[in-house]
Write a protein that holds these residues in place. Sequence first.
Motif, mmCIF file in Angstrom:
data_model
loop_
_atom_site.group_PDB
_atom_site.id
_atom_site.type_symbol
_atom_site.label_atom_id
_atom_site.label_comp_id
_atom_site.label_asym_id
_atom_site.label_seq_id
_atom_site.Cartn_x
_atom_site.Cartn_y
_atom_site.Cartn_z
ATOM 1 N N ALA A 115 0.828 -1.209 0.000
ATOM 2 C CA ALA A 115 0.000 0.000 0.000
ATOM 3 C C ALA A 115 0.861 1.258 0.000
ATOM 4 O O ALA A 115 0.553 2.234 -0.698
ATOM 5 C CB ALA A 115 -0.927 -0.010 1.210
ATOM 6 N N ILE A 116 1.929 1.247 0.775
ATOM 7 C CA ILE A 116 2.833 2.400 0.800
ATOM 8 C C ILE A 116 3.477 2.590 -0.565
ATOM 9 O O ILE A 116 3.558 3.705 -1.096
ATOM 10 C CB ILE A 116 3.901 2.228 1.893
ATOM 11 C CG1 ILE A 116 3.248 2.233 3.281
ATOM 12 C CG2 ILE A 116 4.956 3.335 1.804
ATOM 13 C CD1 ILE A 116 4.200 1.876 4.418
ATOM 14 N N ALA A 117 3.916 1.496 -1.156
ATOM 15 C CA ALA A 117 4.545 1.578 -2.473
ATOM 16 C C ALA A 117 3.566 2.078 -3.527
ATOM 17 O O ALA A 117 3.912 2.911 -4.375
ATOM 18 C CB ALA A 117 5.108 0.213 -2.867
ATOM 19 N N ALA A 118 2.322 1.589 -3.466
ATOM 20 C CA ALA A 118 1.311 1.987 -4.448
ATOM 21 C C ALA A 118 0.977 3.469 -4.330
ATOM 22 O O ALA A 118 0.585 4.106 -5.322
ATOM 23 C CB ALA A 118 0.048 1.143 -4.265
ATOM 24 N N ALA A 119 1.139 4.028 -3.146
ATOM 25 C CA ALA A 119 0.878 5.456 -2.934
ATOM 26 C C ALA A 119 2.034 6.327 -3.418
ATOM 27 O O ALA A 119 1.944 7.554 -3.378
ATOM 28 C CB ALA A 119 0.605 5.723 -1.460
ATOM 29 N N GLY A 120 3.116 5.700 -3.848
ATOM 30 C CA GLY A 120 4.278 6.449 -4.321
ATOM 31 C C GLY A 120 5.349 6.661 -3.270
ATOM 32 O O GLY A 120 6.308 7.414 -3.483
ATOM 33 N N GLY A 121 5.201 6.007 -2.108
ATOM 34 C CA GLY A 121 6.160 6.177 -1.022
ATOM 35 C C GLY A 121 5.841 7.376 -0.165
ATOM 36 O O GLY A 121 5.005 8.217 -0.512
ATOM 37 N N VAL A 122 6.488 7.465 0.971
ATOM 38 C CA VAL A 122 6.235 8.525 1.946
ATOM 39 C C VAL A 122 7.133 9.723 1.645
ATOM 40 O O VAL A 122 8.341 9.589 1.480
ATOM 41 C CB VAL A 122 6.502 8.008 3.380
ATOM 42 C CG1 VAL A 122 6.411 9.141 4.390
ATOM 43 C CG2 VAL A 122 5.515 6.892 3.730
ATOM 44 N N ASP A 123 6.529 10.903 1.580
ATOM 45 C CA ASP A 123 7.285 12.126 1.322
ATOM 46 C C ASP A 123 8.027 12.610 2.559
ATOM 47 O O ASP A 123 9.204 12.976 2.485
ATOM 48 C CB ASP A 123 6.350 13.230 0.810
ATOM 49 C CG ASP A 123 5.815 12.926 -0.572
ATOM 50 O OD1 ASP A 123 6.628 12.726 -1.493
ATOM 51 O OD2 ASP A 123 4.583 12.873 -0.738
#
Length: 256
Positions: A115-123
Amino acid sequence: MEVVIVADREAAGALVADIVVSHVRPGAVLGLATGSSPLPAYRDLIRRRSEGSLSLAECRAFLLDEYVGLPRTHPESYHSVIRREFTDEAGLDRVDGPDGEAQDIPAEAARYEAAIAAAGGVDVQLLGIGTDGHLGFNEPGSSLASRTRVKTLTRQTRADNARFFDSADDVPRHVITQGLGTILDARHLVLIATGEGKAAAVTSAVEGPVSAFCPASILQLHPRATVVVDEAAAASLQLADYYREAWDNKPAWQRF
């Protein structure tokens, strides 16, 4: 790594809020920590939202960890805590966290990583530090390359968290936590620590060797890590004067 020493807890919160705001844009992904350390920053962000100068409506967030076996409806589950202390008042609706009630914990850990990866990672990932140097719930001895998984809490961590429960016996023994490798994937790490009780852990993390003995020392490996501490938490830092000089003379264009 940048170490910033400020006067007190409220000043630390205001600076961390400034850093978070610098990352806010449509689609931004925030990494949220629970516990007492980030509370001043959360209060400052809520204030900005109430004054109309900040909107987090188009952001989403991921939590660092969750107790295993504690219902989401329990007031001390991190699902409940983050909503009570921050996201409900901040207008941040899209918040994901590990499911501590999952029947298949390894599958839930894999889901969360995906899920974190699908969101593009944490800014920008907010972090606290335990008195034993733990980061998230990565206790001393955790692999520096670890991913989201189940961990057993130390006796010290359960004693530290007992203030949120009726007694230390009520603190769950197990958690699902982002691993140190997962945390390192975030684009900007921001650790906030205040009070003399965190001084030894901060010194180990910032000026000690990178070691599984002090999981927070992985911040030394990150290309963009900011450590914000008050005077009490900075009391044991050998290079405190240099950190102050570097911050006071930071180029305006460099910002955060």
